[in-house]
Design a protein around this motif. Structure first.
Motif, PDB file in Angstrom:
ATOM      1  N   PRO A 355       0.835  -1.212   0.000  1.00 11.53           N
ATOM      2  CA  PRO A 355       0.000   0.000   0.000  1.00 11.53           C
ATOM      3  C   PRO A 355       0.868   1.259   0.000  1.00 11.53           C
ATOM      4  CG  PRO A 355      -0.054  -1.089   2.147  1.00 11.53           C
ATOM      5  CD  PRO A 355       0.635  -2.027   1.215  1.00 11.53           C
ATOM      6  N   ILE A 356       0.402   2.332  -0.688  1.00 14.84           N
ATOM      7  CA  ILE A 356       1.139   3.594  -0.714  1.00 14.84           C
ATOM      8  C   ILE A 356       0.580   4.504   0.379  1.00 14.84           C
ATOM      9  CG2 ILE A 356       1.592   3.355  -3.173  1.00 14.84           C
ATOM     10  CD1 ILE A 356      -0.550   5.372  -3.745  1.00 14.84           C
ATOM     11  N   PRO A 357       1.415   5.357   0.956  1.00 15.86           N
ATOM     12  CA  PRO A 357       0.935   6.255   2.030  1.00 15.86           C
ATOM     13  C   PRO A 357      -0.008   7.317   1.471  1.00 15.86           C
ATOM     14  CG  PRO A 357       3.205   6.775   1.465  1.00 15.86           C
ATOM     15  CD  PRO A 357       2.865   5.528   0.711  1.00 15.86           C
ATOM     16  N   ALA A 358      -1.070   7.573   2.189  1.00 19.31           N
ATOM     17  CA  ALA A 358      -2.035   8.595   1.760  1.00 19.31           C
ATOM     18  C   ALA A 358      -1.517   9.978   2.113  1.00 19.31           C
ATOM     19  CB  ALA A 358      -3.377   8.353   2.431  1.00 19.31           C
ATOM     20  N   PRO A 359      -1.700  11.005   1.255  1.00 18.76           N
ATOM     21  CA  PRO A 359      -1.277  12.379   1.566  1.00 18.76           C
ATOM     22  C   PRO A 359      -2.130  12.959   2.696  1.00 18.76           C
ATOM     23  CG  PRO A 359      -2.587  12.343  -0.429  1.00 18.76           C
ATOM     24  CD  PRO A 359      -2.372  10.908  -0.050  1.00 18.76           C
ATOM     25  N   ARG A 360      -1.543  13.855   3.471  1.00 29.89           N
ATOM     26  CA  ARG A 360      -2.260  14.471   4.588  1.00 29.89           C
ATOM     27  C   ARG A 360      -2.568  15.928   4.241  1.00 29.89           C
ATOM     28  NH1 ARG A 360       0.468  13.417  10.252  1.00 29.89           N
ATOM     29  NH2 ARG A 360      -1.523  14.392  10.828  1.00 29.89           N
ATOM     30  N   ALA A 378      -0.708  20.025  -1.993  1.00 27.49           N
ATOM     31  CA  ALA A 378      -0.527  18.588  -1.719  1.00 27.49           C
ATOM     32  C   ALA A 378       0.949  18.294  -1.539  1.00 27.49           C
ATOM     33  CB  ALA A 378      -1.097  17.754  -2.859  1.00 27.49           C
ATOM     34  N   PRO A 379       1.316  17.285  -0.744  1.00 25.91           N
ATOM     35  CA  PRO A 379       2.733  16.944  -0.555  1.00 25.91           C
ATOM     36  C   PRO A 379       3.337  16.391  -1.846  1.00 25.91           C
ATOM     37  CG  PRO A 379       1.322  15.325   0.522  1.00 25.91           C
ATOM     38  CD  PRO A 379       0.428  16.418   0.075  1.00 25.91           C
ATOM     39  N   TYR A 385      -1.720  13.813  -9.546  1.00 19.69           N
ATOM     40  CA  TYR A 385      -2.671  14.298  -8.541  1.00 19.69           C
ATOM     41  C   TYR A 385      -4.018  14.535  -9.234  1.00 19.69           C
ATOM     42  CZ  TYR A 385       1.670  15.354  -6.020  1.00 19.69           C
ATOM     43  OH  TYR A 385       2.903  15.279  -5.416  1.00 19.69           O
ATOM     44  N   ARG A 386      -5.074  14.206  -8.522  1.00 19.27           N
ATOM     45  CA  ARG A 386      -6.406  14.498  -9.049  1.00 19.27           C
ATOM     46  C   ARG A 386      -7.261  15.010  -7.896  1.00 19.27           C
ATOM     47  NH1 ARG A 386      -7.317  10.137 -11.454  1.00 19.27           N
ATOM     48  NH2 ARG A 386      -8.765   9.076 -10.033  1.00 19.27           N
ATOM     49  N   TRP A 387      -7.655  16.324  -8.020  1.00 16.67           N
ATOM     50  CA  TRP A 387      -8.414  16.976  -6.962  1.00 16.67           C
ATOM     51  C   TRP A 387      -9.909  16.779  -7.179  1.00 16.67           C
ATOM     52  CZ3 TRP A 387      -5.964  19.246  -2.867  1.00 16.67           C
ATOM     53  CH2 TRP A 387      -4.591  19.500  -3.011  1.00 16.67           C
ATOM     54  N   ASN A 388     -10.584  16.544  -6.068  1.00 16.24           N
ATOM     55  CA  ASN A 388     -12.047  16.497  -6.082  1.00 16.24           C
ATOM     56  C   ASN A 388     -12.591  15.665  -7.255  1.00 16.24           C
ATOM     57  OD1 ASN A 388     -13.832  17.370  -4.174  1.00 16.24           O
ATOM     58  ND2 ASN A 388     -14.643  19.020  -5.429  1.00 16.24           N
ATOM     59  N   SER A 393      -5.274  18.821 -11.581  1.00 18.92           N
ATOM     60  CA  SER A 393      -4.285  17.788 -11.844  1.00 18.92           C
ATOM     61  C   SER A 393      -2.896  18.130 -11.303  1.00 18.92           C
ATOM     62  CB  SER A 393      -4.191  17.535 -13.357  1.00 18.92           C
ATOM     63  OG  SER A 393      -3.836  18.734 -14.030  1.00 18.92           O
ATOM     64  N   GLY A 394      -2.720  19.237 -10.606  1.00 19.53           N
ATOM     65  CA  GLY A 394      -1.409  19.586 -10.062  1.00 19.53           C
ATOM     66  C   GLY A 394      -1.365  19.456  -8.561  1.00 19.53           C
ATOM     67  N   ARG A 395      -0.242  19.902  -7.988  1.00 18.00           N
ATOM     68  CA  ARG A 395      -0.094  19.827  -6.535  1.00 18.00           C
ATOM     69  C   ARG A 395      -0.938  20.882  -5.826  1.00 18.00           C
ATOM     70  NH1 ARG A 395       5.683  20.531  -4.567  1.00 18.00           N
ATOM     71  NH2 ARG A 395       4.555  20.349  -2.589  1.00 18.00           N
ATOM     72  N   TYR A 396      -1.398  21.937  -6.547  1.00 17.74           N
ATOM     73  CA  TYR A 396      -2.119  23.048  -5.925  1.00 17.74           C
ATOM     74  C   TYR A 396      -3.554  23.087  -6.437  1.00 17.74           C
ATOM     75  CZ  TYR A 396       2.683  24.357  -4.927  1.00 17.74           C
ATOM     76  OH  TYR A 396       3.991  24.349  -4.512  1.00 17.74           O
ATOM     77  N   PHE A 397      -4.449  23.525  -5.529  1.00 16.15           N
ATOM     78  CA  PHE A 397      -5.866  23.566  -5.879  1.00 16.15           C
ATOM     79  C   PHE A 397      -6.512  24.746  -5.165  1.00 16.15           C
ATOM     80  CE2 PHE A 397     -10.314  21.903  -5.297  1.00 16.15           C
ATOM     81  CZ  PHE A 397     -10.652  21.928  -6.649  1.00 16.15           C
TER      82      PHE A 397
END
Length: 513
Positions: A355-360, A378-379, A385-388, A393-397
């Motif tokens: 399993p991969i660690p989930a981002p916090r 996002a870390p 990355y996929r928001w909502n 699709s990036g680290r920032y939302f």
């Protein structure tokens, strides 16, 4: 491999009466027969044995080996030597030299029928000792080469057959038959006996009209229920198979098989049983997704074979469908069985990623009443990355509306994990919009008041006639423009807000559509 055995369902073979000839055994009573020279032994239809010896020694042995001495019995009738004994039915004939004297022993009585015994009836009666007859058939017998003035009486099992007094007779029942031929008076000769065995053969019946066998795996078809002395003849496509006469037949070729059962003149043939051969099964397993299984996901394992073929399936999971859904790495086993009952087994080793660690992502707030926009980060360390659920699709939302948001990340193996976080509305100052439009278009549909998100305010709204149309002691849920279940009309309204600290706010509110 499972062995297939095809059997015909058969009623038992029915036999008629069959006699068993008794044998002379001089060891029955060694003292009784000691020193006696035996001239002849004759067996009657009912298995009694008559024995003639020198000096007119005469004895009879019963079927249960009891010996009776008849020497003195016949001595009272003749002192001349007897040279022959004939016993064809219940009657026993003793004759002397050249037939100059003869005595007939019948049913315990004796009478003299000589000296014309030399003219005893002469005839031909040449038939087998035993005849196998099919039920419903007849077996004709006839006295031949006899004089025209002879008289006849036919017997079955030692009993005279009423009305059967002609030279010819046809047997239709099981039993032991003989004919008494008389020249005149007591001058009688009995024919040899003929035992008729009556048979009824039921047609062999198969529970199937066609069966399947596997290529390269010989199987047996078997006929059951018939006596060993019946003859079996096997056919393939109507052609006799040489040398195949057993109750079972090893089948190595496709075709239409049948068996003929016969005994004597009686025979019956089964219906054809069609045998087809199919290829041996080859078990293969195909996974819907190539490569290892991502943690928390599943894949489909399918028995890989050509369409249109009939198989049954047995998985190590206990399922019996062609495809199964699995979510755990490990070894999975499939037993594939074709329509002929032949099987093959294979295994599939399903690997899996850790399993991969989930981002916090921490929960946060924004002041929606002031149209505030916040940016969530996002870390690093993930490949995608996929928001909502697809909104970015990036680290920032960027977020401008309170709510619950989701972030799904993907590693280099293509495995994903999701986390959620909350964005709530909170303003430092009281911000009161003067307009909202509850028309259901998703934009400004409710009257959001900033700074009272914790519900610590009494909010009231009046129409221009002073009628109270909305009131909330706890303004956690913004007003949606409804009054008594219906939207209020377009126009100007007036609000009066009192906070927990005792501050009052009042002003005009426009409702638009």
């Amino acid at each position: 491999m499972r062995q297939l055995s095809i059997m015909w369902l058969i009623l038992p073979l029915i036999f008629g009466y069959q006699s068993v000839a008794a044998q002379l055994s001089l060891h029955i009573d060694e003292h009784f027969f000691a020193g006696k020279k035996i001239l002849k032994a004759e067996t009657t239809w009912d298995s009694y044995v008559w024995v003639l010896g020198e000096n007119n020694f005469i004895a009879r042995i019963s079927p249960d080996d009891q010996v009776e001495n008849f020497t003195a019995f016949f001595a009272g009738y003749s002192t001349k030597p007897f040279t022959d004994i004939s016993s064809r039915s219940a009657n026993t004939l003793l004759s002397g030299t050249d037939g100059d004297h003869a005595f007939l022993f019948a049913k315990g009585n004796i009478r003299q029928i000589g000296p014309d015994h030399v003219d005893a009836p002469k005839f031909t009666f040449d038939y087998p000792d035993t005849v196998d007859l099919c039920k419903g058939d007849t077996f004709p017998m006839e006295v031949e080469n006899a004089q025209g003035d002879y008289s006849y009486q036919w017997y079955r099992n030692g009993e005279a057959l009423a009305g059967e007094t002609r030279p010819a007779f046809s047997a239709t029942e099981a039993g032991t038959y003989a004919v008494e031929v008389s020249a005149s008076g007591d001058n009688v000769v009995f024919s040899d006996s003929v035992t008729i065995r009556l048979h009824y053969l039921e047609k062999p019946v198969s529970s199937d009209e066609a069966i399947l066998m596997c290529e390269g795996v010989p199987r047996r078809i078997r006929v059951t229920g018939y006596a060993p002395e019946t003859i079996k003849r096997w056919y393939r496509d109507g052609v006799l198979l040489p040398g195949e006469s057993d109750a079972a037949l090893v089948v190595t070729q496709p075709g239409a098989y049948s068996v003929e059962i016969a005994i004597g003149s009686c025979s019956v043939t089964s219906d054809q049983l069609t045998v087809r051969f199919v290829a041996l099964p080859v078990a293969k397993i195909k996974a819907a997704n190539e490569g290892p299984l991502c943690y928390g996901t599943s894949t489909t394992l399918t028995a890989d074979h050509a369409a249109g073929e009939t198989y049954t399936y047995r998985w190590s999971t206990g399922e019996n469908t062609r495809s199964i859904e699995v979510s755990n790495p490990g070894i999975y086993t499939l037993v594939l069985t074709n329509a002929a009952g032949c099987s093959d087994t294979t295994e599939f080793d399903l690997d899996g990623y850790d399993p991969i660690p989930a981002p916090r992502i921490r929960d946060t707030v924004l002041c929606s009443a002031a149209n505030e926009v916040i940016r969530v980060e996002a870390p690093a360390g993930y490949s995608a990355y996929r928001w909502n659920r697809g909104a970015g699709s990036g680290r920032y939302f960027d977020i401008s509306v309170p709510g619950t948001y989701a972030l799904e990340v993907q590693d280099e193996n293509g495995c994903t994990v999701m986390t959620t976080f909350e964005v709530t509305s909170a303003c430092q100052d009281i911000i009161i919009p003067n307009t909202f439009s509850p028309n259901g278009d998703g934009i400004n549909d409710v009257w959001v008041i900033g700074g009272v998100e914790d519900g610590a305010a009494l909010v009231r709204v009046f129409d221009r006639n002073g009628q109270l149309v909305f009131q909330s002691q706890d303004y956690r849920v913004p007003w949606d423009g409804l009054y008594q279940g219906r939207l209020v009309p377009v126009g100007a309204y007036y609000y009066y807000i009192t906070t927990l600290e005792g501050k009052d706010f009042k002003g005009a509110l426009n409702v638009l559509y």
